[in-house]
Design a protein around this motif. Structure first.
Motif, PDB file in Angstrom:
ATOM      1  N   ASP A  66       0.832  -1.205   0.000  1.00 29.80           N
ATOM      2  CA  ASP A  66       0.000   0.000   0.000  1.00 29.80           C
ATOM      3  C   ASP A  66       0.869   1.260   0.000  1.00 29.80           C
ATOM      4  O   ASP A  66       0.626   2.197  -0.760  1.00 29.80           O
ATOM      5  N   ILE A  67       1.865   1.255   0.858  1.00 33.51           N
ATOM      6  CA  ILE A  67       2.744   2.417   0.967  1.00 33.51           C
ATOM      7  C   ILE A  67       3.604   2.554  -0.284  1.00 33.51           C
ATOM      8  O   ILE A  67       3.814   3.668  -0.787  1.00 33.51           O
ATOM      9  N   GLN A  68       4.068   1.444  -0.814  1.00 33.41           N
ATOM     10  CA  GLN A  68       4.864   1.493  -2.041  1.00 33.41           C
ATOM     11  C   GLN A  68       4.038   2.014  -3.206  1.00 33.41           C
ATOM     12  O   GLN A  68       4.535   2.808  -4.022  1.00 33.41           O
ATOM     13  N   ALA A  69       2.778   1.597  -3.304  1.00 34.15           N
ATOM     14  CA  ALA A  69       1.911   2.078  -4.389  1.00 34.15           C
ATOM     15  C   ALA A  69       1.729   3.584  -4.301  1.00 34.15           C
ATOM     16  O   ALA A  69       1.812   4.290  -5.312  1.00 34.15           O
ATOM     17  N   ALA A  70       1.471   4.087  -3.087  1.00 31.18           N
ATOM     18  CA  ALA A  70       1.314   5.533  -2.901  1.00 31.18           C
ATOM     19  C   ALA A  70       2.602   6.268  -3.248  1.00 31.18           C
ATOM     20  O   ALA A  70       2.581   7.290  -3.946  1.00 31.18           O
ATOM     21  N   ASN A  71       3.724   5.749  -2.772  1.00 33.79           N
ATOM     22  CA  ASN A  71       5.011   6.392  -3.069  1.00 33.79           C
ATOM     23  C   ASN A  71       5.306   6.378  -4.564  1.00 33.79           C
ATOM     24  O   ASN A  71       5.832   7.358  -5.115  1.00 33.79           O
ATOM     25  N   ASN A  72       4.959   5.282  -5.237  1.00 36.07           N
ATOM     26  CA  ASN A  72       5.179   5.195  -6.684  1.00 36.07           C
ATOM     27  C   ASN A  72       4.301   6.172  -7.454  1.00 36.07           C
ATOM     28  O   ASN A  72       4.626   6.550  -8.578  1.00 36.07           O
ATOM     29  N   ALA A  73       3.185   6.584  -6.831  1.00 33.48           N
ATOM     30  CA  ALA A  73       2.289   7.579  -7.441  1.00 33.48           C
ATOM     31  C   ALA A  73       2.601   8.999  -6.953  1.00 33.48           C
ATOM     32  O   ALA A  73       1.904   9.935  -7.331  1.00 33.48           O
ATOM     33  N   ASN A  74       3.629   9.140  -6.109  1.00 34.19           N
ATOM     34  CA  ASN A  74       3.954  10.437  -5.479  1.00 34.19           C
ATOM     35  C   ASN A  74       2.765  10.986  -4.707  1.00 34.19           C
ATOM     36  O   ASN A  74       2.501  12.192  -4.705  1.00 34.19           O
ATOM     37  N   MET A  75       2.072  10.090  -4.051  1.00 31.20           N
ATOM     38  CA  MET A  75       0.842  10.405  -3.335  1.00 31.20           C
ATOM     39  C   MET A  75       1.071  10.242  -1.831  1.00 31.20           C
ATOM     40  O   MET A  75       1.786   9.324  -1.406  1.00 31.20           O
ATOM     41  N   PRO A  76       0.504  11.108  -0.987  1.00 28.43           N
ATOM     42  CA  PRO A  76       0.641  10.920   0.459  1.00 28.43           C
ATOM     43  C   PRO A  76      -0.028   9.625   0.909  1.00 28.43           C
ATOM     44  O   PRO A  76      -1.004   9.177   0.299  1.00 28.43           O
ATOM     45  N   SER A  77       0.500   9.048   1.976  1.00 24.70           N
ATOM     46  CA  SER A  77      -0.005   7.754   2.431  1.00 24.70           C
ATOM     47  C   SER A  77      -0.156   7.736   3.939  1.00 24.70           C
ATOM     48  O   SER A  77       0.522   8.471   4.665  1.00 24.70           O
ATOM     49  N   HIS A 103      -2.099  -1.203  13.313  1.00 21.45           N
ATOM     50  CA  HIS A 103      -2.738  -2.160  14.222  1.00 21.45           C
ATOM     51  C   HIS A 103      -1.868  -2.386  15.464  1.00 21.45           C
ATOM     52  O   HIS A 103      -1.699  -3.519  15.930  1.00 21.45           O
ATOM     53  N   ASP A 104      -1.302  -1.278  15.949  1.00 24.74           N
ATOM     54  CA  ASP A 104      -0.483  -1.279  17.176  1.00 24.74           C
ATOM     55  C   ASP A 104       0.775  -2.138  17.049  1.00 24.74           C
ATOM     56  O   ASP A 104       1.322  -2.599  18.057  1.00 24.74           O
ATOM     57  N   ASN A 105       1.230  -2.338  15.816  1.00 21.46           N
ATOM     58  CA  ASN A 105       2.453  -3.114  15.610  1.00 21.46           C
ATOM     59  C   ASN A 105       3.289  -2.426  14.542  1.00 21.46           C
ATOM     60  O   ASN A 105       3.106  -2.670  13.356  1.00 21.46           O
ATOM     61  N   GLN A 106       4.193  -1.549  14.955  1.00 19.97           N
ATOM     62  CA  GLN A 106       4.947  -0.706  14.035  1.00 19.97           C
ATOM     63  C   GLN A 106       5.927  -1.545  13.206  1.00 19.97           C
ATOM     64  O   GLN A 106       6.924  -2.045  13.727  1.00 19.97           O
ATOM     65  N   PRO A 107       5.682  -1.719  11.896  1.00  9.79           N
ATOM     66  CA  PRO A 107       6.604  -2.495  11.068  1.00  9.79           C
ATOM     67  C   PRO A 107       7.841  -1.684  10.693  1.00  9.79           C
ATOM     68  O   PRO A 107       7.857  -0.454  10.840  1.00  9.79           O
ATOM     69  N   ASP A 108       8.845  -2.368  10.165  1.00  9.23           N
ATOM     70  CA  ASP A 108      10.097  -1.675   9.859  1.00  9.23           C
ATOM     71  C   ASP A 108      10.001  -0.760   8.642  1.00  9.23           C
ATOM     72  O   ASP A 108      10.929  -0.003   8.366  1.00  9.23           O
ATOM     73  N   TYR A 109       8.870  -0.816   7.918  1.00  7.68           N
ATOM     74  CA  TYR A 109       8.688   0.069   6.761  1.00  7.68           C
ATOM     75  C   TYR A 109       7.766   1.250   7.076  1.00  7.68           C
ATOM     76  O   TYR A 109       7.413   2.016   6.172  1.00  7.68           O
ATOM     77  N   ALA A 110       7.391   1.410   8.332  1.00  5.69           N
ATOM     78  CA  ALA A 110       6.460   2.483   8.703  1.00  5.69           C
ATOM     79  C   ALA A 110       6.993   3.861   8.312  1.00  5.69           C
ATOM     80  O   ALA A 110       6.218   4.767   7.972  1.00  5.69           O
ATOM     81  N   HIS A 111       8.314   4.014   8.324  1.00  2.04           N
ATOM     82  CA  HIS A 111       8.908   5.320   8.005  1.00  2.04           C
ATOM     83  C   HIS A 111       8.690   5.720   6.547  1.00  2.04           C
ATOM     84  O   HIS A 111       8.862   6.885   6.178  1.00  2.04           O
ATOM     85  N   LEU A 112       8.297   4.776   5.705  1.00  6.48           N
ATOM     86  CA  LEU A 112       8.057   5.075   4.291  1.00  6.48           C
ATOM     87  C   LEU A 112       6.720   5.782   4.078  1.00  6.48           C
ATOM     88  O   LEU A 112       6.511   6.394   3.033  1.00  6.48           O
ATOM     89  N   ALA A 113       5.825   5.698   5.051  1.00 11.34           N
ATOM     90  CA  ALA A 113       4.508   6.330   4.945  1.00 11.34           C
ATOM     91  C   ALA A 113       4.586   7.799   5.359  1.00 11.34           C
ATOM     92  O   ALA A 113       5.428   8.181   6.172  1.00 11.34           O
ATOM     93  N   THR A 114       3.684   8.602   4.807  1.00 13.93           N
ATOM     94  CA  THR A 114       3.619  10.012   5.195  1.00 13.93           C
ATOM     95  C   THR A 114       3.271  10.135   6.670  1.00 13.93           C
ATOM     96  O   THR A 114       3.903  10.892   7.415  1.00 13.93           O
ATOM     97  N   ILE A 115       2.265   9.376   7.094  1.00  8.08           N
ATOM     98  CA  ILE A 115       1.895   9.299   8.508  1.00  8.08           C
ATOM     99  C   ILE A 115       1.545   7.846   8.833  1.00  8.08           C
ATOM    100  O   ILE A 115       1.243   7.065   7.933  1.00  8.08           O
ATOM    101  N   SER A 116       1.577   7.505  10.093  1.00 13.73           N
ATOM    102  CA  SER A 116       1.105   6.191  10.526  1.00 13.73           C
ATOM    103  C   SER A 116       0.263   6.375  11.778  1.00 13.73           C
ATOM    104  O   SER A 116       0.535   7.267  12.594  1.00 13.73           O
TER     105      SER A 116
END
Length: 199
Positions: free
Chosen positions: A155-166, A171-184
């Protein structure tokens, strides 16, 4: 990173474990179709050389999805957030890797009302950005005015590939890719509160 909530004119959601629950067992699906753990399920199915095998594998995946569609339930706060966005005159949509048949059943069963539903039959599946770019164009919006909300890396990769905010729902479990999202945010209800307090 931060998000300018006042500039957002459309919110597009992933479906499974974002708006509705999902009990899909991907390990079981992989075992059923012989897909290695490191391969993407849909890519594996599409790349099979034998057309009969390819058809059978896709049918197996759809069978799992349909079973899941019959048991899916609304995520907490889903209807309330969608109602809030509608009242604020924001476009809403769903972009899912699900097949049309399963996604439509989920929307019909759970009475989800959004402007657009895009499934893997319509555009290349996430993380490809095609579906998100198509929605922005359809609604005559800049990609910066569309927020994509999901719970997984694709989901985050798709948004980033579209230059779209994400927005990543953790679900209370911060994954290691959370920093790639605009907000979490921990839950969908938290995103609702942010929109309600910043618009």
């Amino acid at each position: 990173m931060s998000l300018d909530y006042r500039s957002i004119k459309a919110v597009v959601f992933d479906l499974d474990n974002t708006l509705v629950s999902s009990s899909l067992n991907f390990a079981s699906i992989r075992a059923d179709i012989g897909c290695p753990s490191e391969d993407d399920l849909l890519t594996f199915a599409d790349n099979l050389d034998c057309s009969l095998q390819r058809t059978n594998v896709h049918q197996t995946i759809v069978s799992h999805e349909m079973s899941d569609a019959h048991s899916a339930e609304l995520m907490e706060g889903c209807q309330e957030f969608l109602a809030h966005l509608k009242s604020a005159n924001l476009y809403t949509g769903i972009v899912t890797r699900n097949c049309i048949k399963a996604a439509t059943l989920k929307l019909d069963r759970l009475k989800l009302d959004v402007n657009e539903l895009i499934c893997r039959e319509h555009f290349p599946p996430k993380p490809a950005p095609d579906s998100l770019l198509a929605l922005a164009k359809q609604w005559s919006l800049q990609v910066s005015e569309v927020l994509y909300v999901g719970d997984y890396l694709y989901d985050i990769q798709a948004a980033n590939n579209a230059n779209m905010p994400s927005c990543l729902i953790t679900h209370d479990n911060q994954p290691d890719y959370a920093h790639l999202a605009t907000i979490s945010v921990p839950q969908l209800t938290d995103l609702h509160r942010l929109f309600a307090s910043n618009q």
